[in-house]
Design an enzyme around this catalytic site. Structure first.
Site, PDB file in Angstrom:
ATOM      1  N   HIS A 370       0.807  -1.227   0.000  1.00  0.00           N
ATOM      2  CA  HIS A 370       0.000   0.000   0.000  1.00  0.00           C
ATOM      3  C   HIS A 370       0.836   1.272   0.000  1.00  0.00           C
ATOM      4  O   HIS A 370       0.268   2.359   0.107  1.00  0.00           O
ATOM      5  CB  HIS A 370      -0.913   0.062   1.229  1.00  0.00           C
ATOM      6  CG  HIS A 370      -1.945  -1.015   1.283  1.00  0.00           C
ATOM      7  ND1 HIS A 370      -3.225  -0.855   0.794  1.00  0.00           N
ATOM      8  CD2 HIS A 370      -1.888  -2.269   1.763  1.00  0.00           C
ATOM      9  CE1 HIS A 370      -3.911  -1.963   0.989  1.00  0.00           C
ATOM     10  NE2 HIS A 370      -3.128  -2.848   1.577  1.00  0.00           N
ATOM     11  N   LYS A 561      -9.098  13.132   4.748  1.00  0.00           N
ATOM     12  CA  LYS A 561      -8.104  12.048   4.718  1.00  0.00           C
ATOM     13  C   LYS A 561      -7.151  12.278   5.875  1.00  0.00           C
ATOM     14  O   LYS A 561      -7.167  13.339   6.497  1.00  0.00           O
ATOM     15  CB  LYS A 561      -7.338  12.053   3.386  1.00  0.00           C
ATOM     16  CG  LYS A 561      -6.791  13.438   3.018  1.00  0.00           C
ATOM     17  CD  LYS A 561      -6.152  13.472   1.637  1.00  0.00           C
ATOM     18  CE  LYS A 561      -7.147  13.569   0.507  1.00  0.00           C
ATOM     19  NZ  LYS A 561      -7.300  12.347  -0.261  1.00  0.00           N
ATOM     20  N   ARG A 562      -6.327  11.275   6.163  1.00  0.00           N
ATOM     21  CA  ARG A 562      -5.330  11.494   7.207  1.00  0.00           C
ATOM     22  C   ARG A 562      -4.460  12.698   6.875  1.00  0.00           C
ATOM     23  O   ARG A 562      -4.267  13.031   5.706  1.00  0.00           O
ATOM     24  CB  ARG A 562      -4.463  10.232   7.378  1.00  0.00           C
ATOM     25  CG  ARG A 562      -5.162   9.120   8.119  1.00  0.00           C
ATOM     26  CD  ARG A 562      -5.537   9.540   9.543  1.00  0.00           C
ATOM     27  NE  ARG A 562      -4.362   9.633  10.381  1.00  0.00           N
ATOM     28  CZ  ARG A 562      -3.999   8.709  11.258  1.00  0.00           C
ATOM     29  NH1 ARG A 562      -4.723   7.632  11.451  1.00  0.00           N
ATOM     30  NH2 ARG A 562      -2.909   8.871  11.970  1.00  0.00           N
ATOM     31  N   LYS A 567       0.048  14.359   1.351  1.00  0.00           N
ATOM     32  CA  LYS A 567      -1.341  14.590   0.916  1.00  0.00           C
ATOM     33  C   LYS A 567      -1.610  16.089   0.721  1.00  0.00           C
ATOM     34  O   LYS A 567      -2.606  16.491   0.140  1.00  0.00           O
ATOM     35  CB  LYS A 567      -2.318  13.992   1.933  1.00  0.00           C
ATOM     36  CG  LYS A 567      -2.217  12.461   2.032  1.00  0.00           C
ATOM     37  CD  LYS A 567      -3.171  11.928   3.083  1.00  0.00           C
ATOM     38  CE  LYS A 567      -2.989  10.443   3.373  1.00  0.00           C
ATOM     39  NZ  LYS A 567      -3.603   9.575   2.350  1.00  0.00           N
ATOM     40  N   THR A 669      -8.917   6.206  -1.878  1.00  0.00           N
ATOM     41  CA  THR A 669     -10.244   5.611  -2.063  1.00  0.00           C
ATOM     42  C   THR A 669     -11.325   6.658  -1.792  1.00  0.00           C
ATOM     43  O   THR A 669     -12.434   6.549  -2.310  1.00  0.00           O
ATOM     44  CB  THR A 669     -10.447   4.391  -1.143  1.00  0.00           C
ATOM     45  OG1 THR A 669      -9.970   4.737   0.169  1.00  0.00           O
ATOM     46  CG2 THR A 669      -9.701   3.177  -1.651  1.00  0.00           C
ATOM     47  N   LYS A 673     -15.086   7.645  -3.565  1.00  0.00           N
ATOM     48  CA  LYS A 673     -16.352   7.865  -2.838  1.00  0.00           C
ATOM     49  C   LYS A 673     -16.946   9.218  -3.205  1.00  0.00           C
ATOM     50  O   LYS A 673     -18.162   9.345  -3.431  1.00  0.00           O
ATOM     51  CB  LYS A 673     -16.096   7.812  -1.320  1.00  0.00           C
ATOM     52  CG  LYS A 673     -15.658   6.443  -0.830  1.00  0.00           C
ATOM     53  CD  LYS A 673     -15.048   6.470   0.581  1.00  0.00           C
ATOM     54  CE  LYS A 673     -14.322   5.157   0.844  1.00  0.00           C
ATOM     55  NZ  LYS A 673     -13.497   5.172   2.061  1.00  0.00           N
TER      56      LYS A 673
HETATM   57  C1  F55 Z   1      -1.280   2.036   8.893  1.00  0.00           C
HETATM   58  C2  F55 Z   1      -0.267   1.577   9.699  1.00  0.00           C
HETATM   59  C3  F55 Z   1       1.024   1.586   9.240  1.00  0.00           C
HETATM   60 CL1  F55 Z   1       2.271   1.000  10.263  1.00  0.00          CL
HETATM   61  C4  F55 Z   1       1.325   1.994   7.971  1.00  0.00           C
HETATM   62  C5  F55 Z   1       0.306   2.440   7.156  1.00  0.00           C
HETATM   63  C6  F55 Z   1      -0.993   2.452   7.620  1.00  0.00           C
HETATM   64  C7  F55 Z   1      -2.087   2.938   6.769  1.00  0.00           C
HETATM   65  O1  F55 Z   1      -3.147   3.242   7.290  1.00  0.00           O
HETATM   66  N1  F55 Z   1      -1.867   3.007   5.440  1.00  0.00           N
HETATM   67  C8  F55 Z   1      -2.794   3.365   4.531  1.00  0.00           C
HETATM   68  O2  F55 Z   1      -3.935   3.673   4.857  1.00  0.00           O
HETATM   69  N2  F55 Z   1      -2.419   3.345   3.247  1.00  0.00           N
HETATM   70  C9  F55 Z   1      -3.358   3.675   2.216  1.00  0.00           C
HETATM   71  O3  F55 Z   1      -3.951   2.493   1.725  1.00  0.00           O
HETATM   72  C10 F55 Z   1      -5.036   2.777   0.869  1.00  0.00           C
HETATM   73  C11 F55 Z   1      -5.685   1.479   0.483  1.00  0.00           C
HETATM   74  O4  F55 Z   1      -4.861   0.782  -0.390  1.00  0.00           O
HETATM   75  C12 F55 Z   1      -4.573   3.571  -0.340  1.00  0.00           C
HETATM   76  O5  F55 Z   1      -5.698   3.945  -1.071  1.00  0.00           O
HETATM   77  C13 F55 Z   1      -3.800   4.824   0.095  1.00  0.00           C
HETATM   78  O6  F55 Z   1      -3.249   5.446  -1.030  1.00  0.00           O
HETATM   79  C14 F55 Z   1      -2.706   4.427   1.060  1.00  0.00           C
HETATM   80  O7  F55 Z   1      -2.058   5.568   1.557  1.00  0.00           O
END
Ligand code: F55
Length: 827
Positions: A370, A561-562, A567, A669, A673
């Site tokens: 991801h 988003k986070r 971002k 994502t 939405k």
């Molecule tokens: C959570 C914990 C750790 Cl240790 C590292 C990453 C995450 C996390 O939440 N990652 C995350 O949300 N990544 C996102 O995944 C989505 C689904 O594939 C993508 O759409 C997005 O681009 C990506 O940042």
């Protein structure tokens, strides 16, 4: 143009239950489960009684599904994920069971509002962001498509922190989603597992010189499974999300206890129970903490034991069919420890030879990547590993040794390649690279959007791609249209039903049919009236949550988003400051009134992210209280962004901000939405934005900024943010403004960290480089909005062309290309 999306076979057939029966069931639960009555019950009690009534239907489906899967001895996918960001379940379960209207009616007759009682449900926020929500969308699709699947994860006592904003700053508060019980979950004490940790490894010499390894754990913890039923749309298949809670093992430490050490014995309990206490709040950075590795091992070990127990019930000790029956999808590297754990079970416990065991492993696991951000790639200090999981470290060394022998055959004596591909990063502190382990131990590896998967192949794992052509692939993410349109936007859903029928929630391609009405004045009016009504509703929520009044006639421009530098919420903020400044300098500045809405949590330890939240809030305060610009500009930061808040914001959005630096957002994502609900994207050529642009067409999206190639070139040539600062007068003025006390009266410099990160900090995400192009895109968007018919057409075409992005299509891709699963009908 639109690719064909799969058929999720169910359509939501309203079940035979009528409102009288549901009413009776709710009242019965009010009396007998809640111990109250119609006169005394508050909304919380009504919510719980309604959940209990719905759960009766859910459990019926669960029983039938489990029977069908057992009788058919089906191959199943096991989705291993440290996070499942489920949100609320009531609305989704009702819609998927086809009981929403009936229950609404039943409650009305009881004088209760379903909408109101649904607000009582706490979000199940067992995830950080996109990755966790993706897992939730995927299990919805799996059940809807009648696919045998189990989600496995952790039963965190505290999910992602609740965010409060105090004087503009983020404060983290514990999330206690289960304080008053969770009516959807079932504890399964009959399936408890015991999990070893710590200790040492003994080497024994068995028959014919066979070396046996025995792990003597230093402690044992108990894994208690909680099952959350996952109802497919149509209500036939009900799969399970099984989440593990850690508890102190019953028998362990009785010695201490018996010796009178009651308090010490309790200490052990506290330690064991810490494992599932709290979700780590980091997205995109690995924590590197001992407890986190223990969490990962704990849920993987519990889940593997659970899978093996079920397998053995059908196949005894014959392992030959294991990989035919079981496929395990690793949601990022967080569950990668499952690979050496399965090796340990096969080699040490089942006494299988290494090669056969490895064959089974590498036919069982598949891995989804991801992220490309280097700081997000998980690495564990080998010494920590050795302490917690001594036998696993040995196994990893053995996997690595054998793998590097293979590498040597392809690239003889090439130490550079070996050290790059090795699972072990050498150095003063040896590290275990979980990404490399995942690629080596899986039969398939996928990225989550076309561009991301290309970069995974070209930049992250190029040698692995050479070594195993075809193993690295793409599965573009998707979202469940049941939650993200049908349930969250009932007005639009009804309008769509009236035009193209009711199959679209399971055949999202059918939305294409709406394109026929894109120029139909009556349909445009209805579509935009719904958008307006949704904005009126959101405006009321905004007023209640923040006290800020916003005008539903303004453009609602949403970035949710986070919070992360890549971002680029701060790019959005700089543009807001530009608009503010233009309005102050020229009160006649032509722009459509705009409300900028933000929702974002920052990782608690991510200083600059928190500074950006603070800056957004301070700028918002100033602008919202400046009558000179108030008719044109408002800025609102909505606190505690979460799934249930997203469900309110998304249907009300006109504009979707997807403005990451090209190459950094794996997919996104939220972009899907928002577009599905008729918002127009302003975005970079990054992640799934590219595929969204392909679907909706260039006229219906606002693309700006550097491409991946241009980003690479600019960085290679030595990017200097000062060039843009001195070149662009407006940009300079805005950045300098941040250093004054204009937005933080009496506290000059309170927002200066932002400016410094963009200038002296080197602007790692090229905010300044993309600013002008972003500003131009906004101008184009603003003037397009002036043409209300033209805008309505664009918005309708966005909804009409989102068929590709149903998570049913993603799941069908996984099924066809990776999992090779068959559906199993439940009658
Ligand atoms: C959570 C914990 C750790 Cl240790 C590292 C990453 C995450 C996390 O939440 N990652 C995350 O949300 N990544 C996102 O995944 C989505 C689904 O594939 C993508 O759409 C997005 O681009 C990506 O940042």
């Amino acid at each position: 143009m639109a690719t064909k999306s799969p058929r999720a076979k169910n359509t939501a057939q309203p079940q035979s239950l009528d409102s009288k029966t549901i009413k009776a069931s709710i009242v019965q639960h009010l009396h007998c489960t809640l111990g109250t009555d119609e006169n005394k019950a508050n909304n919380h009690a009504w919510w719980k009684a309604t959940c209990a009534a719905v759960q009766e239907q859910v459990l019926e489906g669960l029983r039938k599904t489990q029977r069908a899967h057992y009788l058919n001895d089906t191959r199943a996918v096991h989705y291993f994920s440290a996070e499942f960001l489920m949100g609320r379940l009531m609305s989704n379960n009702l819609h998927n069971l086809g009981l929403f209207e009936t229950t609404d009616q039943a409650l009305k007759e009881l004088g209760v509002s379903l909408t109101d009682i649904m607000e009582e449900e706490p979000d199940m926020a067992l995830g950080n962001g996109g990755l966790g929500r993706l897992a939730a969308c995927f299990i919805d699709s799996l059940a809807t498509m009648d696919l045998p699947a189990v989600g496995y994860g952790l039963h965190y006592e505290h999910g992602l922190f609740r965010q409060e904003i105090k004087s503009g700053a983020q404060i983290e508060r514990p999330d206690s989603w289960r304080d008053y019980g969770n009516p959807w979950e079932i504890c399964r004490p009959e399936s408890i597992q015991e999990i070893p940790l710590y200790g040492y490894v003994e080497t024994k010499y068995g028959d014919k010189g066979r070396i046996q390894k025995e792990w003597h754990p230093g402690t044992i913890v108990k894994g208690v499974p909680w099952d959350i039923p996952v109802v497919g749309y149509g209500g036939k298949t009900v799969n399970v999300l099984r989440l593990w809670e850690s508890q102190a093992s019953d028998y362990f430490n009785w010695d201490v206890f018996n010796a009178g050490g009651y308090v010490d014995a309790q200490k052990e309990n506290v330690q064991a129970e810490t494992i599932s206490k709290v979700l780590y709040p980091n997205d995109e950075t690995e924590a590197g903490k001992e407890l986190r590795l223990i969490q990962q091992y704990f849920f993987c070990a519990c889940s593997l034991k659970d899978i093996i127990r079920r397998y053995k019930r059908a196949h005894g000790d014959n392992w030959e069919r294991f990989a035919d029956q079981v496929v395990i999808q690793l949601n990022d590297t967080h569950p990668a420890i499952a690979i050496p754990e399965l090796m340990r079970i096969l080699v040490d416990r089942a006494e299988m030879d290494w090669d056969s065991a490895w064959e089974i492993c590498t036919q069982t696991f598949a891995y989804t990547n991801h992220t490309l951000l280097p700081e997000a790639l998980e690495k564990w200090p080998a010494r920590m590993f050795e302490k917690i999981l001594p036998r696993h470290l040995e196994i990893i060394y053995e996997i690595n040794h054998r793998f590097l022998d293979e590498v040597d055959k392809v690239w003889p004596n090439d130490n550079a390649i070996k050290s790059k591909l090795s699972i072990i990063e050498e150095g003063n502190d040896k590290m275990v690279r979980m990404g490399n382990l995942s690629v080596i131990g899986s039969f398939a590896v996928n990225g989550v959007a076309e561009i991301h998967s290309r970069l995974v192949k070209q930049n992250l794992f190029p040698e692995f791609d050479q070594l195993w052509p075809g193993k690295l692939t793409n599965v573009t993410n998707g979202i469940t249209p049941r939650r993200w349109l049908k349930a969250c936007n009932p007005r639009l859903s009804e309008l769509i039903d009236s035009k193209i029928g009711q199959d679209w929630p399971v055949q999202l391609d059918k939305l294409q049919g709406l394109a026929d009405f894109a120029d139909d004045a009556k349909f445009q009016k209805a579509f935009m009236q719904i958008k307006h009504q949704n904005k009126v509703d959101l405006a009321a929520d905004i007023k209640a949550l923040t006290g800020v009044e916003v005008d539903p006639n303004a453009i609602f421009d949403v970035q949710i988003k986070r919070l992360h530098e890549y971002k680029r919420q701060h790019l959005n903020l700089l543009h807001i400051l530009a608009l503010y400044r233009r309005l102050l300098e020229n009160p006649g500045y032509a722009m459509t009134p705009r409300v900028f809405l933000f929702g974002a949590k920052a990782a608690p330890g991510y200083k600059l992210a928190k500074d950006i939240i603070y800056a957004i809030n301070k700028v918002a305060d100033k602008i919202n209280n400046d009558p000179r610009v108030n008719q044109k500009l408002k800025v609102v930061f909505l606190p505690n962004y979460r799934v249930s808040l997203a469900e309110k914001m998304i249907p009300a959005a006109d504009v979707s901000e997807q403005i990451s630096t090209a190459g950094k957002e794996a997919s996104g994502t939220g972009n899907m939405k928002l577009a599905l609900n008729g918002a127009l994207t302003i975005g970079t050529l990054d992640g799934a934005n590219i595929e969204i642009a392909e679907e909706v067409g260039d006229d219906n999206i606002y693309i700006f900024g550097l491409t991946v190639e241009e980003v690479q070139a600019l960085k290679a040539n030595g990017y200097n943010p000062y060039d843009y600062y001195y070149e662009n007068k407006e940009l300079k003025a805005i950045l300098d403004w941040l250093e004054t006390d204009y937005f933080t009266p009496g506290k000059p410099g309170a927002l200066a960290s932002l400016k410094h990160s963009l200038l002296d900090g080197g602007d790692p995400y090229l905010v300044l480089a993309d600013f002008a192009s972003y500003s131009d895109a906004h101008k184009a968007l603003d003037s397009a909005y002036q043409d209300s018919k033209g805008w309505a057409r664009k918005a309708i075409l966005n909804t009409a062309r989102m068929g590709k992005f149903t998570s049913d299509r993603s799941i069908q891709d996984y099924v066809d290309r990776i999992w090779k699963l068959s559906s199993c009908k439940v009658e």
